[in-house]
Design an enzyme around this catalytic site. Structure first.
Site, PDB file in Angstrom:
ATOM      1  N   LYS A  28      -1.432  12.037  -5.913  1.00 44.55           N
ATOM      2  CA  LYS A  28      -2.608  12.842  -5.588  1.00 44.55           C
ATOM      3  C   LYS A  28      -2.474  13.285  -4.141  1.00 44.55           C
ATOM      4  O   LYS A  28      -2.556  12.470  -3.231  1.00 44.55           O
ATOM      5  CB  LYS A  28      -3.873  12.010  -5.765  1.00 44.55           C
ATOM      6  CG  LYS A  28      -5.109  12.832  -5.518  1.00 44.55           C
ATOM      7  CD  LYS A  28      -6.367  12.020  -5.517  1.00 44.55           C
ATOM      8  CE  LYS A  28      -7.538  12.938  -5.198  1.00 44.55           C
ATOM      9  NZ  LYS A  28      -7.393  13.608  -3.891  1.00 44.55           N
ATOM     10  N   ASP A  30      -3.432  15.078  -0.668  1.00 44.04           N
ATOM     11  CA  ASP A  30      -4.670  15.270   0.072  1.00 44.04           C
ATOM     12  C   ASP A  30      -4.567  16.581   0.841  1.00 44.04           C
ATOM     13  O   ASP A  30      -4.165  16.592   1.994  1.00 44.04           O
ATOM     14  CB  ASP A  30      -4.812  14.076   1.031  1.00 44.04           C
ATOM     15  CG  ASP A  30      -6.175  14.015   1.641  1.00 44.04           C
ATOM     16  OD1 ASP A  30      -7.096  14.656   1.101  1.00 44.04           O
ATOM     17  OD2 ASP A  30      -6.314  13.337   2.663  1.00 44.04           O
ATOM     18  N   GLU A 169      -2.859   8.617  -0.706  1.00 47.86           N
ATOM     19  CA  GLU A 169      -4.250   8.511  -1.147  1.00 47.86           C
ATOM     20  C   GLU A 169      -4.493   7.901  -2.521  1.00 47.86           C
ATOM     21  O   GLU A 169      -5.492   7.256  -2.762  1.00 47.86           O
ATOM     22  CB  GLU A 169      -4.831   9.920  -1.212  1.00 47.86           C
ATOM     23  CG  GLU A 169      -5.364  10.418   0.088  1.00 47.86           C
ATOM     24  CD  GLU A 169      -6.576   9.631   0.499  1.00 47.86           C
ATOM     25  OE1 GLU A 169      -7.565   9.635  -0.239  1.00 47.86           O
ATOM     26  OE2 GLU A 169      -6.528   9.000   1.571  1.00 47.86           O
TER      27      GLU A 169
END
Ligand code: MN
Length: 474
Positions: A28, A30, A169
């Site tokens: 994921k 950021d 993250e």
């Protein structure tokens, strides 16, 4: 010929990692979500349809790396192996061509591509994810500033650990069979984010009710600033075992004091405690007014001294910037701002919390109750309007968060748009909350028409969108 503008598919939040052979997992990132139209004319559009290509000239490399495609990905600026969100924000804010060029040199962006939506004019959104991944790989070469997102199959838990060890993250989980569902937040894509924790001092507690009458309601948490002054950072009222409720209540007995370290929230009945106990809480984000949002009690930390609990644990948490954008993503995804005059998300900040009730003549007439909270307007559609007596119980259906600027919106939403029809402000003003919990909100309106206390109670289990709206007894 005008082209189709794709709205990005969105992900729900999953509480913890999992492993499943029907799913893939990827990092994921950021950054800024962006859809690239690699064709004439080239365009790079943000989640809200904003043109980003001028701010990221180095990403025009895309035009050399593929033919006629539309791809979905995330723009990041990497620093020491991690995405630097602050640097990315600066890239997004630059205006002058010189400044943009200078920043592109100093903090170049990477576009991490994870999906393909169209090839040679043919939409691919109705193909399963794994087929789209294959086509993507065959259609786009990697370059200096363009990367294909790696993924692994099945082993989500191991992967999550690896990703977090790298200081990233969290991970995205995506169902192999899933279509690309434009603009929707579906259960086929999940984001699994690192939990944030903070060690806080327990400065007091609120009175408990019902099953918690003999223990407490919530703990008042604080941290020391650089001058050693206690700063209130919010309450935690969930996460306690029955045993922990007892342990804490016993400990509180010897620590009661009349000295208040800070001003409590309006309506809180507080018992103050000497600052001796430290507890760890998990939370989602830090709001702009430095409160821990969605805090949950983890454990007592008897190994840590109160003096070590300082504000710097949370004050540089840059995620607070994205928090509002995150909350408004569903709102933005449902609307085309080139057609509707509804606000995109301009903000207006004052000292007092605002509320608005809008009369919305959509397919069915209803009233939209919106309360400012955490930088957005929390919203409910109330078909029958505000209850006039404590005997009336009106259904209130939770809807997506709206930008603060929506409190001033009146007008008509064009045919074909989400919520098409006219919107009129029915009442507006300030409000105060007494209780704001996951399943219960008590608030006092101070509007032109309405003054008084109201209660929202979530029906059935947490997570449901249906609430009851009641008028409080005066
Ligand atoms: Mn509405």
């Amino acid at each position: 010929m005008s082209r189709h503008i794709y709205r990005p598919m969105l992900a729900r939040v999953a509480p913890k990692p999992f492993s499943d052979k029907d799913w893939i997992f990827e990092i994921k990132w950021d950054g800024f979500r962006a859809i690239a139209y690699v064709e004439e004319p080239y365009s790079l559009k943000s989640r809200n349809g904003k043109e980003l290509k001028h701010n990221f000239p180095e990403l025009e490399e895309l035009n050399k790396l593929s033919g006629n495609v539309v791809v979905d990905g995330e723009i990041v600026v990497m620093r020491e192996g991690k995405p630097d969100f602050q640097a990315l924000l600066e890239r997004g804010q630059a205006v002058s061509p010189n400044e943009i060029q200078r920043q592109a040199q100093r903090a170049p962006a990477i576009y991490v591509v994870f999906d393909i939506l169209e090839k040679d004019g043919n939409p691919l959104t109705k193909l399963p994810l794994m087929e789209r991944k294959k086509i993507l790989k065959a259609s786009l070469k990697e370059g200096k500033n363009v990367l294909l997102s790696d993924f692994i199959e099945e082993k989500g838990e191991v992967y999550y650990k690896l990703v977090l060890d790298k200081g990233l993250e969290g991970v995205m989980a995506k169902k192999k069979e899933s279509y690309y569902e434009e603009g929707l937040r579906t259960g086929s894509w999940l984001k699994i984010k690192k939990l944030r924790t903070c060690d806080c001092i327990i400065f007091g507690y609120t009175k408990g009710a019902d099953s918690r009458e003999k223990t407490f309601g919530a703990l008042l948490l604080g941290l020391y600033d650089t001058d050693g002054k206690p700063v209130y950072v919010g309450k935690v009222g969930t996460g306690f075992t029955q045993e922990m409720l007892g342990i804490l209540t016993d400990k509180f007995e010897k620590l009661k004091t009349d000295v208040a370290p800070f001003k409590p929230e309006v309506g809180d009945v507080v018992t103050w405690l000497e600052p001796k106990l430290v507890c760890e809480v998990i939370y989602q984000v830090v709001t702009r007014d430095i409160k821990l949002r969605m805090a949950r009690f983890q454990r007592l930390r008897e190994d840590k001294s109160p003096a070590e609990c300082t504000l710097d644990q949370i004050i540089n948490d840059k995620k607070q910037v994205t928090d509002v954008e995150d909350k408004l993503s569903e709102y933005a995804s449902k609307r085309n701002f080139e057609v509707t005059t509804e606000p995109k998300g301009e903000e207006k900040r004052g000292d007092n919390l605002i509320f608005v009730i809008q009369e919305h003549h959509a397919r069915r007439l209803h009233y939209d109750l919106r309360l400012e909270n955490g930088g957005v307007l929390k919203s409910w559609a109330v078909p029958k309007g505000m209850p006039e007596s404590p005997r009336q119980r009106h259904l209130a259906v939770e809807t997506e968060d709206h930008p603060i600027g929506y409190a001033n919106f009146e007008g008509s939403i064009p045919e074909g748009q989400y919520g098409a029809g006219t919107v009129k402000i029915w009442d507006k003003g300030h409000y105060q909350t007494k209780v704001w919990e996951d399943n219960k909100i008590e608030f006092t309106l101070n509007g032109q028409r309405l003054k008084g206390r109201y209660i929202l109670v979530r029906l059935k289990k947490a997570g449901d969108k249906d609430w009851l709206l009641l008028k409080g007894k005066e």
